[in-house]
Design a protein around this motif. Structure first.
Motif, PDB file in Angstrom:
ATOM      1  N   LEU A  27       0.488  -1.585  -0.233  1.00 29.69           N
ATOM      2  CA  LEU A  27       0.120   0.264   0.095  1.00 29.69           C
ATOM      3  C   LEU A  27       0.506   1.667   0.201  1.00 29.69           C
ATOM      4  CD1 LEU A  27      -3.099  -0.394   2.337  1.00 29.69           C
ATOM      5  CD2 LEU A  27      -2.725  -0.770   0.480  1.00 29.69           C
ATOM      6  N   PHE A  31      -0.416   5.167  -2.125  1.00 31.10           N
ATOM      7  CA  PHE A  31      -0.471   6.009  -1.070  1.00 31.10           C
ATOM      8  C   PHE A  31       0.525   7.989  -1.544  1.00 31.10           C
ATOM      9  CE2 PHE A  31      -3.100   3.402   1.247  1.00 31.10           C
ATOM     10  CZ  PHE A  31      -4.962   4.185   1.349  1.00 31.10           C
ATOM     11  N   LYS A  45      -8.272  15.796   6.929  1.00 30.31           N
ATOM     12  CA  LYS A  45      -9.235  14.819   5.827  1.00 30.31           C
ATOM     13  C   LYS A  45      -9.560  14.008   6.894  1.00 30.31           C
ATOM     14  CE  LYS A  45      -9.740  16.010   1.472  1.00 30.31           C
ATOM     15  NZ  LYS A  45      -9.060  15.461  -0.298  1.00 30.31           N
ATOM     16  N   TRP A  50     -13.242  10.027   9.882  1.00 29.56           N
ATOM     17  CA  TRP A  50     -14.050   9.341  11.195  1.00 29.56           C
ATOM     18  C   TRP A  50     -14.185  10.009  12.302  1.00 29.56           C
ATOM     19  CZ3 TRP A  50     -15.140   4.367  10.405  1.00 29.56           C
ATOM     20  CH2 TRP A  50     -13.445   4.158   9.055  1.00 29.56           C
ATOM     21  N   PRO A  67     -11.922   9.765  -4.855  1.00 33.18           N
ATOM     22  CA  PRO A  67     -10.347   9.635  -5.400  1.00 33.18           C
ATOM     23  C   PRO A  67      -9.912   8.068  -5.456  1.00 33.18           C
ATOM     24  CG  PRO A  67     -11.035  11.059  -3.720  1.00 33.18           C
ATOM     25  CD  PRO A  67     -12.356  10.187  -3.899  1.00 33.18           C
ATOM     26  N   HIS A  68     -10.433   7.263  -5.478  1.00 31.75           N
ATOM     27  CA  HIS A  68     -10.238   5.628  -5.322  1.00 31.75           C
ATOM     28  C   HIS A  68     -10.922   4.961  -6.257  1.00 31.75           C
ATOM     29  CE1 HIS A  68     -11.005   6.407  -0.841  1.00 31.75           C
ATOM     30  NE2 HIS A  68      -9.669   5.937  -0.997  1.00 31.75           N
ATOM     31  N   HIS A  77      -5.017  -5.569  -1.871  1.00 35.85           N
ATOM     32  CA  HIS A  77      -5.511  -4.240  -1.307  1.00 35.85           C
ATOM     33  C   HIS A  77      -5.903  -3.536  -0.885  1.00 35.85           C
ATOM     34  CE1 HIS A  77      -3.376  -4.171  -5.230  1.00 35.85           C
ATOM     35  NE2 HIS A  77      -2.363  -3.102  -5.340  1.00 35.85           N
ATOM     36  N   PHE A  78      -7.477  -4.524  -0.300  1.00 28.85           N
ATOM     37  CA  PHE A  78      -8.439  -3.986   0.323  1.00 28.85           C
ATOM     38  C   PHE A  78      -8.481  -4.749   2.186  1.00 28.85           C
ATOM     39  CE2 PHE A  78     -10.155  -1.498  -3.143  1.00 28.85           C
ATOM     40  CZ  PHE A  78     -10.883  -0.665  -2.047  1.00 28.85           C
ATOM     41  N   TRP A  81      -5.389  -3.408   3.767  1.00 25.57           N
ATOM     42  CA  TRP A  81      -5.456  -2.173   4.108  1.00 25.57           C
ATOM     43  C   TRP A  81      -6.679  -2.061   5.557  1.00 25.57           C
ATOM     44  CZ3 TRP A  81      -9.918   0.320   6.276  1.00 25.57           C
ATOM     45  CH2 TRP A  81     -10.089   1.806   6.519  1.00 25.57           C
ATOM     46  N   ALA A 109     -14.703  -1.131   2.192  1.00 28.71           N
ATOM     47  CA  ALA A 109     -13.734  -1.553   1.641  1.00 28.71           C
ATOM     48  C   ALA A 109     -14.577  -2.170   0.680  1.00 28.71           C
ATOM     49  CB  ALA A 109     -13.122  -2.353   3.017  1.00 28.71           C
ATOM     50  N   PHE A 112     -16.043  -0.046  -1.897  1.00 26.84           N
ATOM     51  CA  PHE A 112     -15.516   0.481  -3.331  1.00 26.84           C
ATOM     52  C   PHE A 112     -14.956  -0.670  -3.736  1.00 26.84           C
ATOM     53  CE2 PHE A 112     -12.890   3.680  -0.282  1.00 26.84           C
ATOM     54  CZ  PHE A 112     -14.188   4.534   0.284  1.00 26.84           C
TER      55      PHE A 112
HETATM   56  C1  HEM Z   1      -6.377  -0.297  -0.913  1.00 24.96           C
HETATM   57  C2  HEM Z   1      -7.463   0.280  -0.568  1.00 24.96           C
HETATM   58  C3  HEM Z   1      -7.274   2.149  -0.415  1.00 24.96           C
HETATM   59  C4  HEM Z   1      -6.497   3.098  -0.534  1.00 24.96           C
HETATM   60  C5  HEM Z   1      -5.243   3.070  -1.537  1.00 24.96           C
HETATM   61  C6  HEM Z   1      -6.994   3.894  -0.851  1.00 24.96           C
HETATM   62  C7  HEM Z   1      -6.081   5.863  -1.083  1.00 24.96           C
HETATM   63  C8  HEM Z   1      -5.879   6.625  -1.225  1.00 24.96           C
HETATM   64  C9  HEM Z   1      -5.958   7.653  -1.718  1.00 24.96           C
HETATM   65  C10 HEM Z   1      -4.431   7.798  -2.813  1.00 24.96           C
HETATM   66  C11 HEM Z   1      -6.392   8.292  -1.664  1.00 24.96           C
HETATM   67  C12 HEM Z   1      -6.424  10.067  -2.168  1.00 24.96           C
HETATM   68  C13 HEM Z   1      -5.043  11.202  -1.301  1.00 24.96           C
HETATM   69  C14 HEM Z   1      -5.435  12.211  -1.787  1.00 24.96           C
HETATM   70  O1  HEM Z   1      -5.184  12.919  -3.008  1.00 24.96           O
HETATM   71  O2  HEM Z   1      -5.446  13.601  -1.574  1.00 24.96           O
HETATM   72  C15 HEM Z   1      -7.933   7.990  -0.660  1.00 24.96           C
HETATM   73  C16 HEM Z   1      -8.732   9.310  -0.089  1.00 24.96           C
HETATM   74  C17 HEM Z   1      -9.609   8.653   0.570  1.00 24.96           C
HETATM   75  N1  HEM Z   1     -10.145   7.468   1.539  1.00 24.96           N
HETATM   76 FE1  HEM Z   1      -9.182   6.038   0.518  1.00 24.96          FE
HETATM   77  N2  HEM Z   1      -7.591   4.527  -0.119  1.00 24.96           N
HETATM   78  C18 HEM Z   1      -7.809   2.751   0.298  1.00 24.96           C
HETATM   79  C19 HEM Z   1      -9.235   2.362   1.325  1.00 24.96           C
HETATM   80  C20 HEM Z   1      -9.864   2.881   1.455  1.00 24.96           C
HETATM   81  C21 HEM Z   1     -11.122   2.744   2.549  1.00 24.96           C
HETATM   82  C22 HEM Z   1     -11.433   0.795   3.114  1.00 24.96           C
HETATM   83  C23 HEM Z   1     -11.256   4.218   3.141  1.00 24.96           C
HETATM   84  C24 HEM Z   1     -12.735   4.102   3.955  1.00 24.96           C
HETATM   85  C25 HEM Z   1     -13.094   3.238   5.706  1.00 24.96           C
HETATM   86  C26 HEM Z   1     -11.245   5.191   2.850  1.00 24.96           C
HETATM   87  C27 HEM Z   1     -11.476   6.170   2.788  1.00 24.96           C
HETATM   88  C28 HEM Z   1     -11.161   7.707   2.259  1.00 24.96           C
HETATM   89  C29 HEM Z   1     -11.462   8.737   2.310  1.00 24.96           C
HETATM   90  C30 HEM Z   1     -12.634   9.518   2.945  1.00 24.96           C
HETATM   91  C31 HEM Z   1     -10.357  10.174   1.367  1.00 24.96           C
HETATM   92  C32 HEM Z   1     -10.957  11.275   1.266  1.00 24.96           C
HETATM   93  C33 HEM Z   1     -11.922  11.342  -0.179  1.00 24.96           C
HETATM   94  C34 HEM Z   1     -12.196  12.867   0.035  1.00 24.96           C
HETATM   95  O3  HEM Z   1     -11.706  13.861  -1.101  1.00 24.96           O
HETATM   96  O4  HEM Z   1     -12.924  13.497   0.234  1.00 24.96           O
HETATM   97  N3  HEM Z   1     -10.053   4.964   1.733  1.00 24.96           N
HETATM   98  N4  HEM Z   1      -7.558   7.264  -0.286  1.00 24.96           N
END
Ligand code: HEM
Length: 128
Positions: A27, A31, A45, A50, A67-68, A77-78, A81, A109, A112
């Motif tokens: 991961l 990220f 954020k 949370w 964003p995902h 990956h999940f 995570w 997860a 998504f």
């Molecule tokens: C393999 C699993 C995951 C990966 C690799 C991942 C990766 C990322 C990345 C790269 C960002 C964007 C950051 C940015 O550009 O600022 C992001 C945003 C976010 N992620 Fe994940 N994520 C994963 C799983 C999850 C899960 C399971 C949740 C929820 C429980 C989550 C919640 C969020 C939230 C709330 C944001 C911010 C969205 C916004 O811009 O408002 N993510 N994540």
């Protein structure tokens, strides 16, 4: 061990979790590749996300999924995570909110992954 009750708890949870995520060989590169030097913004954020989910203090107004949508992520990956998320929660907190944090993480997860399946190959059901 105490439960998650105040913003300081959320900050500790989120900081500890993303330290593990950044160090993870699967991961971490994903990220760090996207976030680069914007970690403070991402962490802020995620505190709000949370805080909104667990403390019912509505400070997050974004859309979690977009964003995902283009990330190179699949079930493995999940799984990773979620393993880090569960380990982090259990190492720091115990109680109904701690259980809810793990449950919510699992649900998000699943949602998504299901959306990614749907958009990638038209299979699966988008739950939201
Ligand atoms: C393999 C699993 C995951 C990966 C690799 C991942 C990766 C990322 C990345 C790269 C960002 C964007 C950051 C940015 O550009 O600022 C992001 C945003 C976010 N992620 Fe994940 N994520 C994963 C799983 C999850 C899960 C399971 C949740 C929820 C429980 C989550 C919640 C969020 C939230 C709330 C944001 C911010 C969205 C916004 O811009 O408002 N993510 N994540």
């Amino acid at each position: 061990m105490k439960d998650i009750t105040v913003m300081e708890d959320i900050q500790l949870l989120v900081n500890t979790f993303y330290e593990k995520v950044q160090a993870d060989e699967l991961l971490g590169p994903i990220f760090n590749g996207v976030i680069q030097d914007r970690w403070p913004v991402h962490l802020e954020k995620m505190y709000r996300f949370w805080q909104t989910v667990l403390l019912e203090e509505h400070t997050y107004f974004g859309r979690p999924f977009p964003p995902h949508a283009q990330l190179p992520i699949e079930q493995a990956h999940f799984d990773t995570w979620l393993r880090h998320w569960h380990e982090t929660v259990d190492s720091l907190f115990a109680g109904p909110k701690a259980e809810e944090a793990k449950w919510r993480g699992g649900k998000m997860a699943l949602m998504f992954m299901s959306k990614l399946d749907y958009y990638r190959n038209g299979t699966g059901t988008p739950l939201l």
